[in-house]
Every structure is written in C-alpha cells, then in structure tokens.
Write an enzyme that holds these catalytic residues in place. Structure first.
Site, PDB file in Angstrom:
ATOM      1  N   HIS A 170       0.853  -1.196   0.000  1.00 50.94           N
ATOM      2  CA  HIS A 170       0.000   0.000   0.000  1.00 50.94           C
ATOM      3  C   HIS A 170       0.886   1.241   0.000  1.00 50.94           C
ATOM      4  O   HIS A 170       1.933   1.261   0.653  1.00 50.94           O
ATOM      5  CB  HIS A 170      -0.998  -0.003   1.155  1.00 50.94           C
ATOM      6  N   ASP A 192      -0.430   4.327   0.668  1.00 52.92           N
ATOM      7  CA  ASP A 192      -0.965   5.361   1.569  1.00 52.92           C
ATOM      8  C   ASP A 192      -0.290   5.263   2.942  1.00 52.92           C
ATOM      9  O   ASP A 192       0.221   4.214   3.333  1.00 52.92           O
ATOM     10  CB  ASP A 192      -2.487   5.254   1.712  1.00 52.92           C
ATOM     11  N   ASP A 223       6.133   1.559   7.329  1.00 57.45           N
ATOM     12  CA  ASP A 223       4.786   1.090   6.958  1.00 57.45           C
ATOM     13  C   ASP A 223       4.267   1.878   5.767  1.00 57.45           C
ATOM     14  O   ASP A 223       3.533   2.823   5.931  1.00 57.45           O
ATOM     15  CB  ASP A 223       3.850   1.234   8.159  1.00 57.45           C
ATOM     16  N   GLU A 279      -5.181   1.307   2.185  1.00 56.44           N
ATOM     17  CA  GLU A 279      -5.086   0.181   3.125  1.00 56.44           C
ATOM     18  C   GLU A 279      -5.411   0.638   4.526  1.00 56.44           C
ATOM     19  O   GLU A 279      -6.069  -0.063   5.292  1.00 56.44           O
ATOM     20  CB  GLU A 279      -3.681  -0.432   3.088  1.00 56.44           C
ATOM     21  N   GLU A 280      -4.929   1.845   4.873  1.00 53.33           N
ATOM     22  CA  GLU A 280      -5.106   2.338   6.242  1.00 53.33           C
ATOM     23  C   GLU A 280      -6.572   2.599   6.567  1.00 53.33           C
ATOM     24  O   GLU A 280      -6.933   2.723   7.731  1.00 53.33           O
ATOM     25  CB  GLU A 280      -4.273   3.605   6.464  1.00 53.33           C
ATOM     26  N   GLU A 304       4.435  -5.787   4.342  1.00 55.35           N
ATOM     27  CA  GLU A 304       4.109  -4.993   5.536  1.00 55.35           C
ATOM     28  C   GLU A 304       5.221  -5.148   6.572  1.00 55.35           C
ATOM     29  O   GLU A 304       5.943  -6.146   6.566  1.00 55.35           O
ATOM     30  CB  GLU A 304       2.778  -5.487   6.142  1.00 55.35           C
TER      31      GLU A 304
HETATM   32 ZN    ZN Z   1       0.734  -1.027   6.477  1.00 55.98          ZN
END
Ligand code: ZN
Length: 426
Positions: A92, A94, A123, A157-158, A186
């Site tokens: 991801h 974002d 992250d 994703e968040e 991740e």
């Molecule tokens: Zn993540």
C-alpha cells in the site's frame, strides 16, 4: 545460495535508499488520500523502465474517491520467457497522518545513520522498495525465468482497502490464473513470516429512552442509564469470558492471543456544541456505543455476535423499558495461511539462507489487505513479509533500516527463485 543474486541486491543499496526516500516524498496521507496519483505514476514509471507492463486503475465511486482525491492504483507485470507461476508483491502506498513529535521532516526522506526516516518509511514504503529491487535483481540474474512477477502499489489500506486491493480483487487482479502467490511487504520484521490476522466485528449499539425535563427525570426514560447497564454487564460477564479464550494462532504481541473487545466511543444526550455556555436540562433519549471486537480462528462470527446480543436481549427481558438496536459496521473473518503453503515455505527458505535460522511465524492482531486477497480473490497462498519494525509503524520519527531492506530483499529474491525456478540455490 546464489551468490550472483545476492550480489545483485547488495549492488542496489544506493538504489533502494533513493527509491524509499523518493516514495516518502509523496505525502500520500490517508485520509484524505493526498498525492496518490503522482506516487502511483512515479512507481509505474520506475517499473516500466525495468521492463514491466504497467496499468493505472482508479477506483471510481469507492469511499473518498473524488477528482481532488482520486484513488489511483498501479499494477505492473513482467512476463518471463516461458509460462509458469505468478508471484505478486502488493504494497500500500498510503500512509497515516504524521502527527506530532517528529525531530525530522516526515516527508523529506531524510537518510541518517543507516536509516531512512519519514512517515511510511517502515509502513510500508521501505518494504515496497525492497520488493522492487528484489524483483529487478532476480530478473537481471535469471533473464530466462519462467512465470511472471507482478508488483502493485495500492491505496487506502489504512482505511480498509476498499479503493485499493478490494477494488482490484473485484476486477480479478488477485485471482487465479493471473496470480498464484502473494507477498505483502508490511512491516512484520525481516525474520518473521506473518500468516494472517484475527477477525474483526465492529458494531454500533443504541439504547433508546424518552426525552423529558431534567428536573423531572422520572417523567422520561434515560438512554444513558440503559447504556450504563449494558457496560456493567460487559464488565461483569463479557470481558472476563473473552479473556479466557486463547487461540492457537501465534499472534504478536502475546496479549492479543485472546479475544479482545474495545469500546471505541460512546455518545449520549446533547452534543457538546453548547460550550462554552451551559447545556439545557434534558433526559437523553438516545445513547450510542461502538464496539471493536477482535476474534480468533476458533470462534465463529455468529457466536461472537450472540455473546453481545445475548446480554442485550436479557437486559430487555429484565430491565424496565430497556430497548436497543444494533448495527453491524464491519466484519472480517480471521485468516491463517498454513505453514506448508508454497509461499510460506519459499520465504522460509530465504530467511534460513540469509539469517541462518528458522523464521518466526506470527499472526497480526489487526487486519490488513490479505483479507481482500483471500475473501474476494480466493488466493490463500498469501503472507505478509517485509523489513520494517512493526513497533515503529504510525509513530513519530518512523524509520526503516537500510541493511534490513537489503536483507529482506535477499529473502524475497530467494523466495522468487524457489517459487518460479524451483530452487533456492541455482
Ligand atoms: Zn501497512
């Protein structure tokens, strides 16, 4: 071990640092979904230069998608010389808001003392960069490899992944025969393999009452007091019962190997908009509580819900004028990829080769995009594996270690070699 493959990754040390820093410089903050398009286009251009076919998919109509904040995803694919399996790396792009407490600019891509700093470093832009150099090194060393490699940069994703992986999965991007194995970089630490996550049930409970003057509350019916009875029953019965349920899932941290429930919020009576004045004297006629229940592989969702509604129904029978409504807000079933799944075994071979030890197998306490890949795409050969340190995610002065990225890229490249060429060594 293939020395040429490992050397090709060592040679990309400056490259992985520059790529991570560049990705951090796009402030892809979610919400609202800032800078998604330029970040996706940057990643797409990079992969196109390495020979990938790229596609940009905007998730129109998904939550938050507007012309100001378009949900733009990128999917890149490189087909080898002959048919074979496809390994997909999904990251991801974002990040969450920076928040306070930073000693460096969170969107400058600062490199210092062997670390790259910034919001999303750990992250998971560092993991994304590691997967890119792993794939590029593998393609350079084994130009005749069979099968295909895909790399995607996805959004949201968040906030649940609806405009990202869920959207792409609905379009078939995460299904057979297109994709066979998925690795999500991740930040689960470079020597651990994350097999899945606990389940989630979010719900809103509302108790109802009857409005009346606060000087004569006996003429009304107080919804907040009804909710107080609900909370008391949770304290007396539900929380102790949840605490007794242990799982065989290797969840980290260990405290999350039990069932848990958080009370996310409670709202009752008048809003606080009267401030700085005084409220008017009313008996509240509504009180709303949101719960966040995390459940285990051994539990089923029906039972999980029944534990809560059982308490509410009993209160309805026993407590005068008590009534309630309950609304589901989100449901995600728990997931655990088996240890003998091909992608698990391949990445485990990589970890053993690079670190000379068995990997730790873990389960995440919270969910991530694997849920959509399994439930919508029906790909169960999926893990999370990446270089970032889990505890640094979402915190001030977030960083990713440069050596950690190099080592995890080696693990990923060996994983590719096992999955596509059937060998860890040759
Ligand atoms: Zn993540």
């Amino acid at each position: 071990m293939n020395e040429r493959l490992l050397k090709a990754i060592d040679d990309r040390r400056d490259d992985v640092v520059a790529l991570t820093a560049d990705l951090i410089r796009f402030p892809t903050i979610n919400p609202p979904g800032e800078a998604y398009r330029p970040c996706a286009e940057y990643l797409g251009a990079r992969l196109k230069k390495s020979g990938f076919e790229t596609e940009f998919i905007r998730a129109e109509g998904t939550p938050g998608d507007t012309d100001r904040y378009p949900r733009v995803n990128v999917v890149a694919r490189f087909d080898g010389r002959s048919p074979g399996a496809c390994v997909h790396f999904n990251s991801h792009i974002d990040v969450v808001e920076a928040g306070d407490g930073w000693t460096v600019d969170p969107f400058a891509g600062v490199v210092r003392d062997g670390k790259v700093y910034g919001r999303g470093a750990c992250d998971m832009k560092g993991g994304l960069a590691a997967s890119v150099i792993a794939a590029e090194a593998f393609m350079e060393v084994f130009p005749d490899f069979p099968g295909a490699i895909e790399i995607s940069g996805t959004v949201d994703e968040e906030s649940g992944g609806f405009g990202g992986v869920a959207h792409l999965a609905r379009l078939g991007y995460f299904s057979k025969p297109r994709v066979d194995h998925v690795i999500i970089p991740e930040p689960l630490n470079k020597d651990r393999i994350c097999l899945g996550h606990r389940g989630v049930w979010w719900a809103e409970i509302e108790t109802r009452g009857e409005i009346a003057h606060g000087s004569m509350p006996f003429l009304g019916d107080n919804a907040v007091r009804h909710m107080g009875a609900v909370l008391q029953a949770f304290e007396d019965e539900l929380f102790p019962a949840l605490d007794r349920k242990m799982t065989r899932m290797p969840v980290v941290p260990e405290g999350a190997r039990r069932s848990t429930m958080n009370i996310n919020s409670i709202h009752g009576g008048q809003t606080e908009d009267f401030r700085p004045g005084l409220p008017s004297p009313n008996v509240p006629d509504s009180c709303r509580l949101t719960i966040d229940r995390r459940f285990l592989l051994e539990e089923d969702l029906g039972t999980v819900k029944g534990e809560v509604t059982g308490i509410l129904d009993r209160l309805k029978r026993e407590r005068k004028k008590f009534d309630y409504e309950i609304r589901d807000l989100m449901e995600v079933l728990p997931l655990m990829t088996e240890r003998d799944a091909p992608v698990v075994k391949a990445v485990a071979q990589g970890i053993m080769a690079v670190f000379d030890r068995e990997p730790d197998y873990v389960i995440s306490p919270g969910t991530y995009d694997q849920k959509h890949i399994a439930r919508i795409g029906h790909i169960y050969d999926c893990i999370a594996y990446g270089p970032g340190i889990l505890d640094l995610a979402h915190r001030p002065d977030e960083w990713v270690g440069i050596s950690d990225m190099i080592e995890s890229a080696k693990v990923m490249a060996i994983g590719l070699n096992v999955l596509l060429r059937g060998t860890a060594a040759g």
